[in-house]
Design a protein around this motif. Structure first.
Motif, PDB file in Angstrom:
ATOM      1  N   LEU A   1       0.835  -1.198   0.000  1.00 57.93           N
ATOM      2  CA  LEU A   1       0.000   0.000   0.000  1.00 57.93           C
ATOM      3  C   LEU A   1       0.870   1.248   0.000  1.00 57.93           C
ATOM      4  CD1 LEU A   1      -2.701   1.418   0.043  1.00 57.93           C
ATOM      5  CD2 LEU A   1      -2.730   1.152   2.537  1.00 57.93           C
ATOM      6  N   LEU A   2       1.963   1.233   0.741  1.00 61.37           N
ATOM      7  CA  LEU A   2       2.869   2.379   0.746  1.00 61.37           C
ATOM      8  C   LEU A   2       3.437   2.622  -0.647  1.00 61.37           C
ATOM      9  CD1 LEU A   2       4.115   4.606   2.420  1.00 61.37           C
ATOM     10  CD2 LEU A   2       5.965   3.027   3.018  1.00 61.37           C
ATOM     11  N   ASP A   3       3.722   1.554  -1.383  1.00 64.14           N
ATOM     12  CA  ASP A   3       4.191   1.694  -2.765  1.00 64.14           C
ATOM     13  C   ASP A   3       3.148   2.391  -3.633  1.00 64.14           C
ATOM     14  OD1 ASP A   3       6.595   0.475  -2.155  1.00 64.14           O
ATOM     15  OD2 ASP A   3       5.996  -1.494  -2.947  1.00 64.14           O
ATOM     16  N   VAL A   4       1.885   2.027  -3.470  1.00 64.97           N
ATOM     17  CA  VAL A   4       0.798   2.666  -4.223  1.00 64.97           C
ATOM     18  C   VAL A   4       0.707   4.146  -3.862  1.00 64.97           C
ATOM     19  CG1 VAL A   4      -1.715   2.764  -4.510  1.00 64.97           C
ATOM     20  CG2 VAL A   4      -0.542   0.561  -4.523  1.00 64.97           C
ATOM     21  N   ILE A   5       0.772   4.454  -2.576  1.00 68.91           N
ATOM     22  CA  ILE A   5       0.685   5.845  -2.123  1.00 68.91           C
ATOM     23  C   ILE A   5       1.859   6.653  -2.658  1.00 68.91           C
ATOM     24  CG2 ILE A   5       0.778   7.330  -0.077  1.00 68.91           C
ATOM     25  CD1 ILE A   5      -0.821   5.112   1.386  1.00 68.91           C
ATOM     26  N   GLU A   6       3.058   6.087  -2.609  1.00 71.92           N
ATOM     27  CA  GLU A   6       4.236   6.794  -3.109  1.00 71.92           C
ATOM     28  C   GLU A   6       4.162   7.029  -4.611  1.00 71.92           C
ATOM     29  OE1 GLU A   6       7.342   4.264  -1.627  1.00 71.92           O
ATOM     30  OE2 GLU A   6       7.562   5.463   0.205  1.00 71.92           O
ATOM     31  N   THR A   7       3.470   6.148  -5.333  1.00 68.19           N
ATOM     32  CA  THR A   7       3.282   6.332  -6.772  1.00 68.19           C
ATOM     33  C   THR A   7       2.311   7.476  -7.058  1.00 68.19           C
ATOM     34  OG1 THR A   7       3.692   3.999  -7.175  1.00 68.19           O
ATOM     35  CG2 THR A   7       2.512   5.190  -8.891  1.00 68.19           C
ATOM     36  N   ARG A   8       1.286   7.601  -6.232  1.00 70.54           N
ATOM     37  CA  ARG A   8       0.250   8.613  -6.460  1.00 70.54           C
ATOM     38  C   ARG A   8       0.597   9.985  -5.903  1.00 70.54           C
ATOM     39  NH1 ARG A   8      -5.403   5.369  -5.371  1.00 70.54           N
ATOM     40  NH2 ARG A   8      -5.000   3.693  -6.849  1.00 70.54           N
ATOM     41  N   PHE A   9       1.412  10.025  -4.856  1.00 69.39           N
ATOM     42  CA  PHE A   9       1.744  11.283  -4.191  1.00 69.39           C
ATOM     43  C   PHE A   9       3.255  11.443  -4.175  1.00 69.39           C
ATOM     44  CE2 PHE A   9      -2.170   9.571  -2.471  1.00 69.39           C
ATOM     45  CZ  PHE A   9      -3.036  10.622  -2.666  1.00 69.39           C
ATOM     46  N   ASP A  10       3.729  12.656  -4.444  1.00 63.64           N
ATOM     47  CA  ASP A  10       5.159  12.889  -4.625  1.00 63.64           C
ATOM     48  C   ASP A  10       5.985  12.813  -3.348  1.00 63.64           C
ATOM     49  OD1 ASP A  10       4.890  13.209  -7.352  1.00 63.64           O
ATOM     50  OD2 ASP A  10       4.544  15.364  -7.192  1.00 63.64           O
TER      51      ASP A  10
END
Length: 71
Positions: free
Chosen positions: A18-27
Motif C-alpha cells: 500500500l505504501l508503494d501505491v501511495i508513493e506512486t500517487r503522491f510525490d
C-alpha cells in the motif's frame, strides 16, 4: 508561506504494497517511525488529501489522528 504538511497517525502499520501505491500517487510521502503507523505527506491539495484518506479507509486502515503541520 510553506507548503502544507499533513501527518496521519494510523491504528496499525501500513503495508509495504500500500505504501508503494501511495508513493506512486503522491510525490512527497514518508513514514518517519520504524513501526509504519505514521504517514507524512507534503505539498498536497485538499482533493489529494481526500483521495489519500479514501484509499486508507478502503484498505481497512483506521486514521487515529490527522494534523496539518507548519514548518
Amino acid at each position: 508561506m510553506a507548503p502544507p504538511r499533513y501527518e496521519l497517525t494510523l491504528h496499525r502499520p501500513i503495508s509495504r504494497s500500500l505504501l508503494d501505491v501511495i508513493e506512486t500517487r503522491f510525490d512527497h510521502v514518508s513514514t518517519p517511525g520504524a513501526d509504519g503507523t505514521v504517514l507524512v505527506v507534503d505539498n498536497v491539495d485538499q482533493a489529494s488529501v481526500r483521495a489519500l484518506l479514501t484509499l486508507l479507509w478502503d484498505t481497512g486502515h483506521h486514521v487515529l489522528a490527522f494534523e496539518e503541520k507548519t514548518a
